[in-house]
Design a protein around this motif. Structure first.
Motif, PDB file in Angstrom:
ATOM      1  N   ASP A  81      12.243 -10.700  49.881  1.00  0.00           N
ATOM      2  CA  ASP A  81      13.271 -10.517  50.906  1.00  0.00           C
ATOM      3  C   ASP A  81      14.193 -11.725  50.950  1.00  0.00           C
ATOM      4  OD1 ASP A  81      12.767  -8.038  51.884  1.00  0.00           O
ATOM      5  OD2 ASP A  81      11.347  -8.707  53.421  1.00  0.00           O
ATOM      6  N   GLY A  82      15.460 -11.481  51.148  1.00  0.00           N
ATOM      7  CA  GLY A  82      16.400 -12.570  51.412  1.00  0.00           C
ATOM      8  C   GLY A  82      16.858 -13.358  50.195  1.00  0.00           C
ATOM      9  N   THR A  83      16.385 -12.976  49.019  1.00  0.00           N
ATOM     10  CA  THR A  83      16.766 -13.695  47.798  1.00  0.00           C
ATOM     11  C   THR A  83      18.265 -13.622  47.528  1.00  0.00           C
ATOM     12  OG1 THR A  83      14.770 -12.692  46.904  1.00  0.00           O
ATOM     13  CG2 THR A  83      16.141 -13.943  45.353  1.00  0.00           C
ATOM     14  N   VAL A  84      18.807 -14.713  47.039  1.00  0.00           N
ATOM     15  CA  VAL A  84      20.146 -14.683  46.455  1.00  0.00           C
ATOM     16  C   VAL A  84      19.944 -14.242  44.997  1.00  0.00           C
ATOM     17  CG1 VAL A  84      22.183 -16.022  45.806  1.00  0.00           C
ATOM     18  CG2 VAL A  84      20.970 -16.508  47.955  1.00  0.00           C
ATOM     19  N   MET A  85      20.355 -13.039  44.663  1.00  0.00           N
ATOM     20  CA  MET A  85      20.000 -12.466  43.363  1.00  0.00           C
ATOM     21  C   MET A  85      20.974 -12.917  42.271  1.00  0.00           C
ATOM     22  SD  MET A  85      18.717  -8.711  44.649  1.00  0.00           S
ATOM     23  CE  MET A  85      18.713  -8.033  42.980  1.00  0.00           C
ATOM     24  N   ASP A  86      20.881 -14.210  41.951  1.00  0.00           N
ATOM     25  CA  ASP A  86      21.766 -14.747  40.907  1.00  0.00           C
ATOM     26  C   ASP A  86      20.979 -15.078  39.642  1.00  0.00           C
ATOM     27  OD1 ASP A  86      20.358 -16.892  41.797  1.00  0.00           O
ATOM     28  OD2 ASP A  86      22.092 -18.090  42.422  1.00  0.00           O
ATOM     29  N   GLN A  87      19.742 -14.537  39.542  1.00  0.00           N
ATOM     30  CA  GLN A  87      18.922 -14.814  38.355  1.00  0.00           C
ATOM     31  C   GLN A  87      18.681 -13.531  37.552  1.00  0.00           C
ATOM     32  OE1 GLN A  87      18.077 -17.986  37.464  1.00  0.00           O
ATOM     33  NE2 GLN A  87      19.415 -18.572  39.159  1.00  0.00           N
ATOM     34  N   GLY A  88      17.444 -13.338  37.109  1.00  0.00           N
ATOM     35  CA  GLY A  88      17.168 -12.256  36.151  1.00  0.00           C
ATOM     36  C   GLY A  88      17.055 -10.850  36.720  1.00  0.00           C
ATOM     37  N   THR A  89      16.864 -10.720  38.027  1.00  0.00           N
ATOM     38  CA  THR A  89      16.667  -9.370  38.565  1.00  0.00           C
ATOM     39  C   THR A  89      17.996  -8.745  38.978  1.00  0.00           C
ATOM     40  OG1 THR A  89      16.210 -10.311  40.751  1.00  0.00           O
ATOM     41  CG2 THR A  89      14.312  -9.814  39.351  1.00  0.00           C
ATOM     42  N   SER A  90      18.139  -7.458  38.668  1.00  0.00           N
ATOM     43  CA  SER A  90      19.430  -6.779  38.858  1.00  0.00           C
ATOM     44  C   SER A  90      19.464  -5.863  40.066  1.00  0.00           C
ATOM     45  CB  SER A  90      19.739  -5.914  37.634  1.00  0.00           C
ATOM     46  OG  SER A  90      19.807  -6.683  36.484  1.00  0.00           O
ATOM     47  N   GLU A  91      18.285  -5.431  40.518  1.00  0.00           N
ATOM     48  CA  GLU A  91      18.285  -4.442  41.604  1.00  0.00           C
ATOM     49  C   GLU A  91      17.107  -4.720  42.508  1.00  0.00           C
ATOM     50  OE1 GLU A  91      18.704  -0.304  40.475  1.00  0.00           O
ATOM     51  OE2 GLU A  91      19.207   0.081  42.573  1.00  0.00           O
TER      52      GLU A  91
ATOM     53  N   PRO C 177      26.427 -13.180  38.551  1.00  0.00           N
ATOM     54  CA  PRO C 177      26.093 -14.198  37.543  1.00  0.00           C
ATOM     55  C   PRO C 177      26.400 -13.782  36.101  1.00  0.00           C
ATOM     56  CG  PRO C 177      24.102 -13.163  38.408  1.00  0.00           C
ATOM     57  CD  PRO C 177      25.236 -12.649  39.224  1.00  0.00           C
ATOM     58  N   LYS C 252      31.265 -17.724  46.052  1.00  0.00           N
ATOM     59  CA  LYS C 252      30.565 -16.875  47.022  1.00  0.00           C
ATOM     60  C   LYS C 252      31.379 -16.615  48.284  1.00  0.00           C
ATOM     61  CE  LYS C 252      25.928 -17.356  45.370  1.00  0.00           C
ATOM     62  NZ  LYS C 252      24.768 -18.167  45.737  1.00  0.00           N
ATOM     63  N   PRO C 271      23.273  -0.663  40.428  1.00  0.00           N
ATOM     64  CA  PRO C 271      22.476  -1.675  41.128  1.00  0.00           C
ATOM     65  C   PRO C 271      23.338  -2.797  41.675  1.00  0.00           C
ATOM     66  CG  PRO C 271      22.329  -2.020  38.757  1.00  0.00           C
ATOM     67  CD  PRO C 271      23.094  -0.740  38.965  1.00  0.00           C
ATOM     68  N   VAL C 272      22.890  -3.375  42.776  1.00  0.00           N
ATOM     69  CA  VAL C 272      23.668  -4.442  43.414  1.00  0.00           C
ATOM     70  C   VAL C 272      22.822  -5.700  43.586  1.00  0.00           C
ATOM     71  CG1 VAL C 272      23.138  -3.773  45.825  1.00  0.00           C
ATOM     72  CG2 VAL C 272      25.283  -4.986  45.288  1.00  0.00           C
ATOM     73  N   ARG C 273      23.428  -6.845  43.333  1.00  0.00           N
ATOM     74  CA  ARG C 273      22.774  -8.139  43.532  1.00  0.00           C
ATOM     75  C   ARG C 273      22.936  -8.544  44.985  1.00  0.00           C
ATOM     76  NH1 ARG C 273      21.060 -11.357  38.673  1.00  0.00           N
ATOM     77  NH2 ARG C 273      21.419  -9.900  36.975  1.00  0.00           N
ATOM     78  N   ARG C 274      21.850  -8.532  45.717  1.00  0.00           N
ATOM     79  CA  ARG C 274      21.897  -8.898  47.141  1.00  0.00           C
ATOM     80  C   ARG C 274      22.250 -10.376  47.317  1.00  0.00           C
ATOM     81  NH1 ARG C 274      18.973  -6.163  51.372  1.00  0.00           N
ATOM     82  NH2 ARG C 274      18.891  -3.919  50.870  1.00  0.00           N
ATOM     83  N   ASN C 275      23.057 -10.646  48.325  1.00  0.00           N
ATOM     84  CA  ASN C 275      23.446 -12.003  48.721  1.00  0.00           C
ATOM     85  C   ASN C 275      24.277 -12.722  47.662  1.00  0.00           C
ATOM     86  OD1 ASN C 275      22.074 -11.721  51.214  1.00  0.00           O
ATOM     87  ND2 ASN C 275      20.159 -12.007  50.093  1.00  0.00           N
ATOM     88  N   MET C 276      24.721 -11.963  46.705  1.00  0.00           N
ATOM     89  CA  MET C 276      25.629 -12.471  45.676  1.00  0.00           C
ATOM     90  C   MET C 276      26.892 -11.599  45.781  1.00  0.00           C
ATOM     91  SD  MET C 276      25.384 -14.727  43.123  1.00  0.00           S
ATOM     92  CE  MET C 276      26.661 -15.175  41.941  1.00  0.00           C
ATOM     93  N   ASP C 280      22.670  -9.271  52.732  1.00  0.00           N
ATOM     94  CA  ASP C 280      21.627  -8.385  53.250  1.00  0.00           C
ATOM     95  C   ASP C 280      22.075  -7.654  54.518  1.00  0.00           C
ATOM     96  OD1 ASP C 280      19.682  -8.880  51.346  1.00  0.00           O
ATOM     97  OD2 ASP C 280      18.678 -10.455  52.505  1.00  0.00           O
TER      98      ASP C 280
END
Lengths: 312, 312, 312
Positions: A81-91, C177, C252, C271-276, C280
């Motif tokens: 929860d709450g992650t800034v998704m700027d790494q390897g995960t897309s969804e 990213p 950002k 798919p969407v990158r949360r907080n990027m 949320d």
């Protein structure tokens, strides 16, 4: 029952086993139950028996089946929860689970333990993520800590083969070259705790399963003694739970042999490493139930899907 | 016929070809023959035509279809007897084949030659493993040494296109950048040996096929001479059989051209390397039968599945 | 309409949206329309929503569905004319497309932009290769430059949610990213150009989309100003079009927040990158339409397949 996530979701093991045995006699008799509905089978890990038997069970019930290898065909999922998704995960699992619920009336998930982080594995993030965010029933096709479709197939097999009021059933650890999860052993133990049986677990010291699973089940570290006069011996490797995910022991004295088996029936969930976990002489004998266990995977999946279709 | 493993399993080529041509006129007329039954298509290698046409054929017959990429989705299989399985393989063919037989009424297998070990390739360990241990019929979707669904499609195509009592049919080797198996060539030769035709094989020296396959078929090393007055020229690359699995020659003088083709029809199983195996001018002309050959893959698979469903 | 390749293939957006909304009320009512026909879904790239929703739509129409991951399961395709195929590609699009047309009545293709060669991406070689050589209708499941099934689902969602005669709709760029294609943004812009709306595009300088797509659509570089009093804000990242395929900016300040959203509804294709891409607080609020957009993917695919089945 909304979901089938663990053996604990079985409200009456005896009734479920009997219903599965009825379905086995006439697999297509409920062909109209699932008509017009869709099941999505999502694989985060490899699968042979689960892949084929769950498809077969679903088709027997008239369901449309969509199979997806989530790892290679979809997007890498984020669970935190709450992650800034700027790494390897897309969804995020929030979207993925809700979206899949738009297309599928039931979702079944296979996601193995990683065996590196006990806390993460026990949190069952994939399965519980789908449970939390999907709006449709979720079925466990083997998660980090349980394989309840296998345990139900094992219960069906025991019921078919057992001739005694209170059989002696042994769960024996066996050696294996790789670190394996605890899911099958856990669910078998939990299922046996619902049965009237003389149940014994045997393994080398250091291979204790999670005590919250084994509870007051008998543990005997002397394999030969444990196997004496057994009616059924279920053999399975697992890695250490205390020294989490490690292979501590590959002692082939723990390999199941005809001598140790005695007159018992041999059980294993498959795939099995021959002459490592069990000797050829056992697997190739009439005492082996492994093919029938695999066959019963269809009917264990079918009774679970039937319950879900009837109750939702 | 229980299994369809090679061209030798065809009891009457003429009858099968005629039945396939009947099915082609009305592909769904036997839609109820496979109802309630399941075919499993197991791919150990890539596939386009075979994947799609076999699914299509099975659906035309009302079968439920389960497709599995065994390599990436399942477990690495062990084929040797008596092995201590402490290395890379997770499951023995004995269990895998028996287990799959619990879920599928027919199993179809694609497993190419590795082209490094002639003995191993000729032992057809994957296909023969399934034949030995499966309790259901097995269909060859291209094995190490044969591709009998392709050869049957080729026979259907020849029957549709031939106007002569005894046509001249040439099998010509052609250059290719990679080492390819002998399966297609072998099965085509075997199928031609069942036909009344003037059949000639042409290839550079060193590219002799297995003499147990070619038997007394005519071999002519001069490609132009071989192609003279041909009615059908089937072009295909294969690697050396004697210097097993090696590319000895990439001489583009062997590329099929309009000049060499003359008035003959051009055949190839596809996929084909343009301007390497055959010139654009041939493939793009009306003399090319390759798309119709691919179309006939559906009906060759369908007649095979029909025979199996009727006889088992 | 033979093919569905871009938003331009929609002859009347209003009618299509209404038909899709009718299908959504009773998804199986045209179950017999596709009976006995087969659709092939060919994926050259990953997919979750498109994979599941297009299968679901096809099954709702009674079509048999064959899914193929072309990259990993098939052969590497050649697209250039006249090539001597002595390198990495095994099969020419000419053969592949014609062959697949023998087995499938409709072919749907997903092939993303590579983002390294603008000319090659704009030539849409995969999609146009199938269009040129297939003898059956072709559906775009996201190509280099367009994602018209998504845009149609977006139009359905707008129609369901809009309460105004002329709503204000904003397409806002957001940071990400990785370098992403322009397909979704392009098709959304083209779809909006068919609508009666106050439409504004906002992005940092350097992120101009192809001017042949945006035409005279309003572009406003001040995101806050663009979003003022909006009814719908569609957020999406894309890489630079001018400095082709590059990430120029990850600022950002462009992330969509509740403050910027105001009272507007939030849209994204996922798919969407949360907080990027979006906070949320927006995704988890009632103002988010993303799950309903995903749901409408089924009905956008279904209306397209219905049109194709009716017209071919």
């Amino acid at each position: 029952m909304k979901h089938y996530l663990s053996v604990n979701d079985i409200d009456s093991l005896n009734d479920w086993v009997n219903e599965a045995r009825e379905l086995k006699k006439e697999p297509k008799k409920l062909k109209s139950l699932g008509e017009g509905k869709t099941i999505g089978l999502l694989f985060f890990n490899n699968s042979l028996r689960t892949r084929l038997s769950t498809q077969k069970a679903a088709m027997n019930l008239g369901l449309d089946v969509i199979v997806m290898n989530f790892g290679s065909e979809g997007w890498a999922l984020e669970y935190a929860d709450g992650t800034v998704m700027d790494q390897g995960t897309s969804e995020h699992i929030k979207e993925a689970a809700q979206v899949i619920s738009q297309y599928c009336d039931i979702v079944a998930i296979r996601a193995f333990a990683g065996l590196t982080d006990k806390k993460e594995d026990e949190a069952e993030i994939v399965l519980n993520g789908f449970k939390k965010y999907a709006s449709v029933p979720v079925v466990n096709m083997e998660s980090s800590v349980g394989h309840p479709l296998q345990a139900l197939a094992d219960a069906i097999t025991l019921a078919e083969q057992n001739t005694k009021k209170r059989p002696k059933v042994v769960l024996s650890w066996a050696p294996h070259p790789k670190a394996l999860p605890h899911a099958v052993a856990n669910s078998f133990v939990q299922m046996m705790q619902l049965q009237d049986a003389d149940f014994v677990i045997t393994h080398p010291e250091g291979y204790e399963l999670n005590p919250e699973v084994t509870k007051d089940s008998v543990i005997e570290h002397d394999q030969k003694k444990a196997c004496e006069d057994a009616d059924f011996i279920y053999v399975k490797n697992w890695s250490s739970y205390n020294t989490y995910g490690q292979v501590l022991n590959q002692d082939k004295n723990w390999t199941m042999t005809k001598e140790k088996l005695g007159n018992a029936k041999f059980m294993h969930c498959l795939p099995v490493r021959r002459n490592m976990v069990v000797a050829d002489e056992v697997l190739d004998s009439d005492q082996s139930l492994v093919i029938e266990q695999a066959n019963n995977r269809t009917y264990s999946a079918q009774v679970v899907l039937k319950k879900i279709l009837e109750n939702n």
